[in-house]
Motif scaffolding. Structure first.
Motif, mmCIF file in Angstrom:
data_model
loop_
_atom_site.group_PDB
_atom_site.id
_atom_site.type_symbol
_atom_site.label_atom_id
_atom_site.label_comp_id
_atom_site.label_asym_id
_atom_site.label_seq_id
_atom_site.Cartn_x
_atom_site.Cartn_y
_atom_site.Cartn_z
ATOM 1 N N ASN A 67 34.536 46.549 45.952
ATOM 2 C CA ASN A 67 33.802 47.587 45.773
ATOM 3 C C ASN A 67 32.517 47.267 44.941
ATOM 4 O OD1 ASN A 67 34.688 46.736 43.159
ATOM 5 N ND2 ASN A 67 35.278 48.534 42.510
ATOM 6 N N LEU A 68 31.406 48.001 45.145
ATOM 7 C CA LEU A 68 30.457 48.028 44.357
ATOM 8 C C LEU A 68 29.610 49.195 43.949
ATOM 9 C CD1 LEU A 68 27.246 47.005 46.511
ATOM 10 C CD2 LEU A 68 29.288 47.858 47.500
ATOM 11 N N PHE A 69 28.787 49.425 42.748
ATOM 12 C CA PHE A 69 28.330 50.645 42.431
ATOM 13 C C PHE A 69 27.184 50.892 43.310
ATOM 14 C CE2 PHE A 69 28.848 49.180 37.648
ATOM 15 C CZ PHE A 69 30.152 49.616 37.767
ATOM 16 N N ALA A 70 27.124 52.334 43.408
ATOM 17 C CA ALA A 70 26.177 53.023 44.354
ATOM 18 C C ALA A 70 25.646 54.233 44.030
ATOM 19 C CB ALA A 70 26.947 53.238 45.676
ATOM 20 N N GLY A 71 24.764 54.154 43.030
ATOM 21 C CA GLY A 71 24.282 55.263 42.329
ATOM 22 C C GLY A 71 24.824 55.731 41.231
ATOM 23 N N VAL A 72 25.053 55.009 40.097
ATOM 24 C CA VAL A 72 25.538 55.359 38.968
ATOM 25 C C VAL A 72 24.546 55.808 37.961
ATOM 26 C CG1 VAL A 72 27.124 54.554 36.946
ATOM 27 C CG2 VAL A 72 27.465 53.684 39.231
ATOM 28 N N PRO A 73 24.736 57.198 37.599
ATOM 29 C CA PRO A 73 23.543 57.576 36.748
ATOM 30 C C PRO A 73 23.491 56.547 35.309
ATOM 31 C CG PRO A 73 25.065 59.374 37.232
ATOM 32 C CD PRO A 73 25.748 57.911 37.897
ATOM 33 N N ARG B 12 29.659 48.013 27.375
ATOM 34 C CA ARG B 12 29.246 46.719 26.996
ATOM 35 C C ARG B 12 29.173 46.025 28.396
ATOM 36 N NH1 ARG B 12 29.118 44.070 22.315
ATOM 37 N NH2 ARG B 12 29.333 45.397 20.418
ATOM 38 N N PRO B 13 29.735 46.096 29.319
ATOM 39 C CA PRO B 13 29.827 45.444 30.496
ATOM 40 C C PRO B 13 28.486 45.678 31.418
ATOM 41 C CG PRO B 13 32.133 46.112 30.356
ATOM 42 C CD PRO B 13 31.172 46.812 29.467
ATOM 43 N N LEU B 14 27.822 46.778 31.171
ATOM 44 C CA LEU B 14 26.631 47.232 31.913
ATOM 45 C C LEU B 14 25.179 46.889 31.034
ATOM 46 C CD1 LEU B 14 27.342 50.652 33.113
ATOM 47 C CD2 LEU B 14 27.187 48.559 34.467
ATOM 48 N N TYR C 13 22.269 45.075 41.062
ATOM 49 C CA TYR C 13 21.878 45.419 42.185
ATOM 50 C C TYR C 13 22.744 46.331 42.892
ATOM 51 C CZ TYR C 13 19.406 41.065 40.907
ATOM 52 O OH TYR C 13 18.791 40.051 40.232
ATOM 53 N N GLU C 14 22.625 47.579 42.668
ATOM 54 C CA GLU C 14 23.402 48.608 43.335
ATOM 55 C C GLU C 14 23.169 48.728 44.811
ATOM 56 O OE1 GLU C 14 24.298 52.358 40.872
ATOM 57 O OE2 GLU C 14 22.324 52.065 40.581
ATOM 58 N N TRP C 15 24.035 49.433 45.559
ATOM 59 C CA TRP C 15 23.795 49.877 46.894
ATOM 60 C C TRP C 15 23.233 51.204 46.741
ATOM 61 C CZ3 TRP C 15 23.695 46.682 50.874
ATOM 62 C CH2 TRP C 15 23.499 47.261 51.985
ATOM 63 N N PRO C 16 22.226 51.442 47.741
ATOM 64 C CA PRO C 16 21.828 53.004 47.729
ATOM 65 C C PRO C 16 23.007 54.114 47.736
ATOM 66 C CG PRO C 16 20.585 51.363 49.273
ATOM 67 C CD PRO C 16 21.961 50.708 48.769
ATOM 68 N N LYS C 17 22.776 54.915 47.054
ATOM 69 C CA LYS C 17 23.695 55.952 46.628
ATOM 70 C C LYS C 17 24.188 56.358 47.999
ATOM 71 C CE LYS C 17 24.577 60.142 44.234
ATOM 72 N NZ LYS C 17 23.804 61.192 43.471
ATOM 73 N N HIS D 214 34.220 44.920 41.254
ATOM 74 C CA HIS D 214 33.173 45.192 40.197
ATOM 75 C C HIS D 214 32.027 43.899 40.034
ATOM 76 C CE1 HIS D 214 34.528 48.997 38.990
ATOM 77 N NE2 HIS D 214 35.810 48.864 39.195
ATOM 78 N N THR D 215 31.840 43.174 41.168
ATOM 79 C CA THR D 215 30.906 41.963 41.094
ATOM 80 C C THR D 215 29.971 42.049 41.922
ATOM 81 O OG1 THR D 215 32.877 40.677 40.576
ATOM 82 C CG2 THR D 215 31.077 39.458 41.827
ATOM 83 N N VAL D 216 29.874 42.624 43.079
ATOM 84 C CA VAL D 216 29.105 42.725 44.191
ATOM 85 C C VAL D 216 27.581 43.300 43.606
ATOM 86 C CG1 VAL D 216 28.511 43.246 46.711
ATOM 87 C CG2 VAL D 216 30.677 42.480 45.915
ATOM 88 N N HIS D 217 27.805 44.346 42.879
ATOM 89 C CA HIS D 217 26.639 44.941 42.423
ATOM 90 C C HIS D 217 25.882 43.785 41.729
ATOM 91 C CE1 HIS D 217 30.061 46.814 40.103
ATOM 92 N NE2 HIS D 217 29.583 45.846 39.146
#
Length: 265
Positions: free
Chosen positions: A138-144, A214-216, A170-174, A110-113
């Motif tokens: 891991n990294l977020f990729a299209g979180v609503p 909160r973290p977001l 900076y998410e990765w593309p979904k 939960h850091t690379v994004h």
């Protein structure tokens, strides 16, 4: 990168991320005697300490860009085999000579994004691993919900406070597994697995939804303290419109992510 720079509140908010990290560790990594582990974005240090507690592990080095996080980790999650250091992983000049080629494993949860330059992250982790060393992240990729984090800046009630705020996420593309795999290969890694995972959380109270959010919401550093609960409630109300609800009316918070397990060639 989060609203509570003291560390303690962030630890509480990260409980589900912590659970996710432990699950990924169990699924993807097999520990070997003498393992030296690099934890990039170690935050408050719970995962680094968990890894250091394994008898096979010889040493753990935790890195984080936040001095407050590193101070908290050093004081609250100390371990004989763990050390914590302030470093932006994008900065090659900050990587010590005795870290280069030293590590058998590197993890980042939960850091690379939060890292804009993914190529520099991969290149510098590659530099720190020995040949055959493993990388798991891991990294977020299209979180609503991240759409809400962007849109709320323009909310009539909050825009005056958020004029100077920029969402540095900076998410990765979904669903772009192919693009991530290609980048890993360009940076000298063999892809073991690169997959889309979707985490789903169902929270049974508004207070838990606030802690989860909160973290977001780094926006909170710009919002007066007495208005922060109101701000969180507005953000959560906006996010609920983007998600499905179960039969009990609970929001199913879906968080798509790319999970990578790779090996240095």
């Amino acid at each position: 990168m989060n609203s509570d720079s003291s560390g303690g509140g962030y630890t509480k908010a990260r409980s589900m991320q912590h659970r996710d990290a432990l699950l990924l560790l169990g699924q993807h990594l097999a520990w070997r005697d003498g393992d030296a582990v690099l934890d990039v974005g170690c935050g408050t240090g719970e995962i680094a300490r968990h890894i250091a507690d394994r008898k096979e592990v010889a040493t753990v080095v935790g890195l984080d860009i936040s001095k407050d996080m590193v101070n908290f980790a050093t004081s609250k999650n100390t371990a004989e085999k763990a050390s914590y250091h302030v470093l932006d992983i994008q900065d090659e000049s900050g990587i010590r000579e005795d870290w280069r080629g030293k590590f058998t494993k590197a993890v980042s949860f939960h850091t690379v994004h939060w890292i804009p330059n993914k190529e520099r992250f991969l290149a510098n982790v590659h530099m720190c691993l020995e040949k055959g060393g493993e990388l798991l992240f891991n990294l977020f990729a299209g979180v609503p919900a991240i759409k809400v984090a962007r849109d709320i800046k323009h909310h009539p009630k909050w825009r005056e406070y958020l004029t100077d705020y920029a969402l540095q996420l900076y998410e990765w593309p979904k669903g772009d597994v192919a693009g991530m795999s290609h980048l890993l290969e360009e940076c000298g890694f063999e892809v073991v697995t690169c997959e889309v995972h979707t985490l789903t959380f169902k929270l049974d109270s508004l207070e838990k939804e606030k802690a989860f959010s909160r973290p977001l919401l780094g926006h909170l550093q710009y919002i007066p303290e007495e208005k922060q609960d109101d701000f969180l409630e507005d953000a959560i109300s906006m996010a609920r419109e983007l998600y499905q609800k179960d039969e009990e009316g609970r929001v199913a918070w879906e968080m798509p992510q790319i999970v990578v397990h790779a090996r240095k060639l």
